[in-house]
Design a protein around this motif. Structure first.
Motif, PDB file in Angstrom:
ATOM      1  N   UNK A 183      41.740  34.815  37.065  1.00 15.40           N
ATOM      2  CA  UNK A 183      42.404  33.824  36.224  1.00 15.40           C
ATOM      3  C   UNK A 183      43.791  33.473  36.723  1.00 15.40           C
ATOM      4  N   UNK A 184      44.781  33.579  35.815  1.00 15.97           N
ATOM      5  CA  UNK A 184      46.150  33.251  36.176  1.00 15.97           C
ATOM      6  C   UNK A 184      46.873  34.340  36.938  1.00 15.97           C
ATOM      7  N   UNK A 185      46.270  35.520  37.058  1.00 16.02           N
ATOM      8  CA  UNK A 185      46.808  36.555  37.928  1.00 16.02           C
ATOM      9  C   UNK A 185      47.575  37.681  37.273  1.00 16.02           C
ATOM     10  N   UNK A 186      47.691  37.702  35.946  1.00 19.11           N
ATOM     11  CA  UNK A 186      48.548  38.705  35.308  1.00 19.11           C
ATOM     12  C   UNK A 186      48.045  40.124  35.554  1.00 19.11           C
ATOM     13  N   UNK A 187      46.744  40.361  35.404  1.00 16.36           N
ATOM     14  CA  UNK A 187      46.218  41.716  35.620  1.00 16.36           C
ATOM     15  C   UNK A 187      46.192  42.081  37.100  1.00 16.36           C
ATOM     16  N   UNK A 188      45.914  41.105  37.949  1.00 12.40           N
ATOM     17  CA  UNK A 188      45.952  41.345  39.393  1.00 12.40           C
ATOM     18  C   UNK A 188      47.335  41.842  39.810  1.00 12.40           C
ATOM     19  N   UNK A 189      48.367  41.200  39.307  1.00 11.50           N
ATOM     20  CA  UNK A 189      49.741  41.567  39.677  1.00 11.50           C
ATOM     21  C   UNK A 189      50.099  42.952  39.147  1.00 11.50           C
ATOM     22  N   UNK A 190      49.766  43.218  37.893  1.00  9.36           N
ATOM     23  CA  UNK A 190      50.061  44.541  37.330  1.00  9.36           C
ATOM     24  C   UNK A 190      49.314  45.633  38.090  1.00  9.36           C
ATOM     25  N   UNK A 191      48.053  45.369  38.438  1.00  9.25           N
ATOM     26  CA  UNK A 191      47.273  46.359  39.181  1.00  9.25           C
ATOM     27  C   UNK A 191      47.834  46.558  40.586  1.00  9.25           C
ATOM     28  N   UNK A 192      48.263  45.469  41.224  1.00 13.07           N
ATOM     29  CA  UNK A 192      48.802  45.568  42.583  1.00 13.07           C
ATOM     30  C   UNK A 192      50.094  46.373  42.603  1.00 13.07           C
ATOM     31  N   UNK A 193      50.899  46.243  41.587  1.00 15.73           N
ATOM     32  CA  UNK A 193      52.130  47.046  41.519  1.00 15.73           C
ATOM     33  C   UNK A 193      51.791  48.526  41.361  1.00 15.73           C
ATOM     34  N   UNK A 194      50.725  48.823  40.664  1.00 18.58           N
ATOM     35  CA  UNK A 194      50.396  50.233  40.398  1.00 18.58           C
ATOM     36  C   UNK A 194      49.681  50.888  41.575  1.00 18.58           C
ATOM     37  N   UNK A 195      48.852  50.140  42.284  1.00 17.82           N
ATOM     38  CA  UNK A 195      48.180  50.748  43.439  1.00 17.82           C
ATOM     39  C   UNK A 195      49.089  50.769  44.664  1.00 17.82           C
ATOM     40  N   UNK A 196      50.018  49.788  44.730  1.00 16.46           N
ATOM     41  CA  UNK A 196      50.976  49.792  45.832  1.00 16.46           C
ATOM     42  C   UNK A 196      50.317  49.688  47.191  1.00 16.46           C
ATOM     43  N   UNK A 197      51.112  49.852  48.233  1.00 17.21           N
ATOM     44  CA  UNK A 197      50.606  49.915  49.597  1.00 17.21           C
ATOM     45  C   UNK A 197      50.381  51.375  49.981  1.00 17.21           C
ATOM     46  N   UNK A 198      49.288  51.699  50.691  1.00 13.42           N
ATOM     47  CA  UNK A 198      48.340  50.788  51.338  1.00 13.42           C
ATOM     48  C   UNK A 198      47.195  50.333  50.435  1.00 13.42           C
ATOM     49  N   UNK A 199      47.307  50.492  49.131  1.00 17.28           N
ATOM     50  CA  UNK A 199      46.273  50.006  48.235  1.00 17.28           C
ATOM     51  C   UNK A 199      46.126  48.498  48.288  1.00 17.28           C
ATOM     52  N   UNK A 200      44.989  47.999  47.797  1.00 17.47           N
ATOM     53  CA  UNK A 200      44.722  46.567  47.786  1.00 17.47           C
ATOM     54  C   UNK A 200      44.109  46.190  46.443  1.00 17.47           C
ATOM     55  N   UNK A 201      44.357  44.962  46.016  1.00 21.21           N
ATOM     56  CA  UNK A 201      43.667  44.388  44.865  1.00 21.21           C
ATOM     57  C   UNK A 201      42.947  43.138  45.342  1.00 21.21           C
ATOM     58  N   UNK A 202      41.654  43.105  45.113  1.00 20.50           N
ATOM     59  CA  UNK A 202      40.843  41.932  45.442  1.00 20.50           C
ATOM     60  C   UNK A 202      40.732  41.099  44.172  1.00 20.50           C
ATOM     61  N   UNK A 203      41.255  39.879  44.217  1.00 14.81           N
ATOM     62  CA  UNK A 203      41.269  38.982  43.065  1.00 14.81           C
ATOM     63  C   UNK A 203      40.090  38.023  43.178  1.00 14.81           C
ATOM     64  N   UNK A 204      39.044  38.285  42.411  1.00 13.13           N
ATOM     65  CA  UNK A 204      37.811  37.496  42.485  1.00 13.13           C
ATOM     66  C   UNK A 204      37.782  36.436  41.387  1.00 13.13           C
ATOM     67  N   UNK A 205      37.440  35.209  41.771  1.00 13.18           N
ATOM     68  CA  UNK A 205      37.193  34.163  40.787  1.00 13.18           C
ATOM     69  C   UNK A 205      36.282  33.120  41.419  1.00 13.18           C
ATOM     70  N   UNK A 206      35.498  32.437  40.598  1.00 12.85           N
ATOM     71  CA  UNK A 206      34.607  31.425  41.160  1.00 12.85           C
ATOM     72  C   UNK A 206      35.216  30.035  41.099  1.00 12.85           C
TER      73      UNK A 206
END
Length: 278
Positions: A74-97
């Motif tokens: 969607x607009x990215x709010x959960x993607x951003x929060x998750x990316x801050x928590x997993x940090x590097x070298x973690x990754x967040x894959x933001x899927x949308x159709x």
């Protein structure tokens, strides 16, 4: 029994139309769901496009370095929060159709200064990822948008690694809780009410897909006034809710739940096959 009242192609078309035209006025949804400390880490552009139904990330237990899949970014709010928590070298894959949603997420991610998010265009019924490549799946008010929910859950199990986890939020509606005059409104499907499962059905579908230790860790009623915060519910649908539902039902049109579940480790899967003689 599910409320798949429309054919799959029709559902996808109405979801595309509804989400492409969401006005940037949903900050009230974000303020309802998330704490001020969480929103302080999110660009305003993502806050203004918030359409989730719960703060499932409080229960997700995201670990540094994990690979997380956000279904329906969607607009990215959960993607951003998750990316801050997993940090590097973690990754967040933001899927949308919807390419429009991916563009909004990419813009918000850039504004947040994050370098560990990978936008991915695709459908949740056919996730374009290899088997066993994700540690954690998150999703916020998205699974109910699919008329093929069992397929979505099977795809989640496929892309998770053995021992992986799932933490999703969605709306649940009991059997015959809402009249057909509401359920047959396209806006009711776009708002995740018409396509909603009951809580027991949601849990059963996850278990049938292979998940274990399925647990509902949060429940919160969604009132007509809460629904009115979401532009996906048209004024006509809100009016029908007020006219057709008794006062008690207006205070709980649906229930927002957060569900956690685990995928068995490879050893336990093999053990179960051995025990069954398969």
């Amino acid at each position: 029994m599910t409320r798949d009242l429309m054919h799959s192609a029709e559902v996808k078309d109405l979801v595309r139309a509804a989400y492409r035209n969401v006005p940037p006025t949903t900050a009230a949804v974000a303020r309802r769901l998330y704490g001020a400390d969480e929103l302080a880490d999110v660009p305003q552009s993502a806050i203004d496009r918030s359409l989730g139904v719960a703060d499932h990330l409080r229960h997700a237990g995201i670990r540094p370095g994990e690979r997380v899949l956000d279904i329906g970014c969607g607009g990215g709010i959960d993607t951003i929060l998750a990316a801050r928590r997993t940090g590097l070298p973690g990754r967040v894959i933001a899927l949308d159709f919807l390419p429009e949603m991916l563009a909004r997420t990419a813009k918000a991610v850039s504004e947040a200064g994050l370098a560990n998010v990978d936008p991915l265009e695709g459908e949740m019924e056919d996730i374009p990822l290899p088997d066993g490549t994700v540690d954690l799946i998150i999703s916020n008010g998205v699974v109910n948008l699919s008329p093929r929910k069992s397929r979505v859950m099977a795809e989640c199990a496929r892309v998770l690694r053995p021992g992986g986890r799932l933490c999703v939020s969605d709306l649940t509606v009991g059997q015959n809780d809402l009249p057909p005059e509401i359920l047959t409104q396209p806006a009711a499907w776009a708002g995740c009410v018409a396509g909603a499962l009951s809580e027991p059905a949601f849990v059963r579908k996850l278990e049938k897909a292979g998940f274990r230790d399925v647990e509902v860790v949060h429940r919160e009623a969604l009132s007509v006034d809460d629904c009115a915060l979401y532009p996906l519910f048209t004024p006509a649908v809100i009016r029908l809710m007020r006219e057709l539902l008794p006062p008690a039902r207006q205070r709980a049109v649906a229930v927002s739940i957060v569900v956690r579940a685990d995928l068995p480790e490879a050893e336990s899967v093999a053990g179960s096959h051995d025990a069954s003689g398969a």
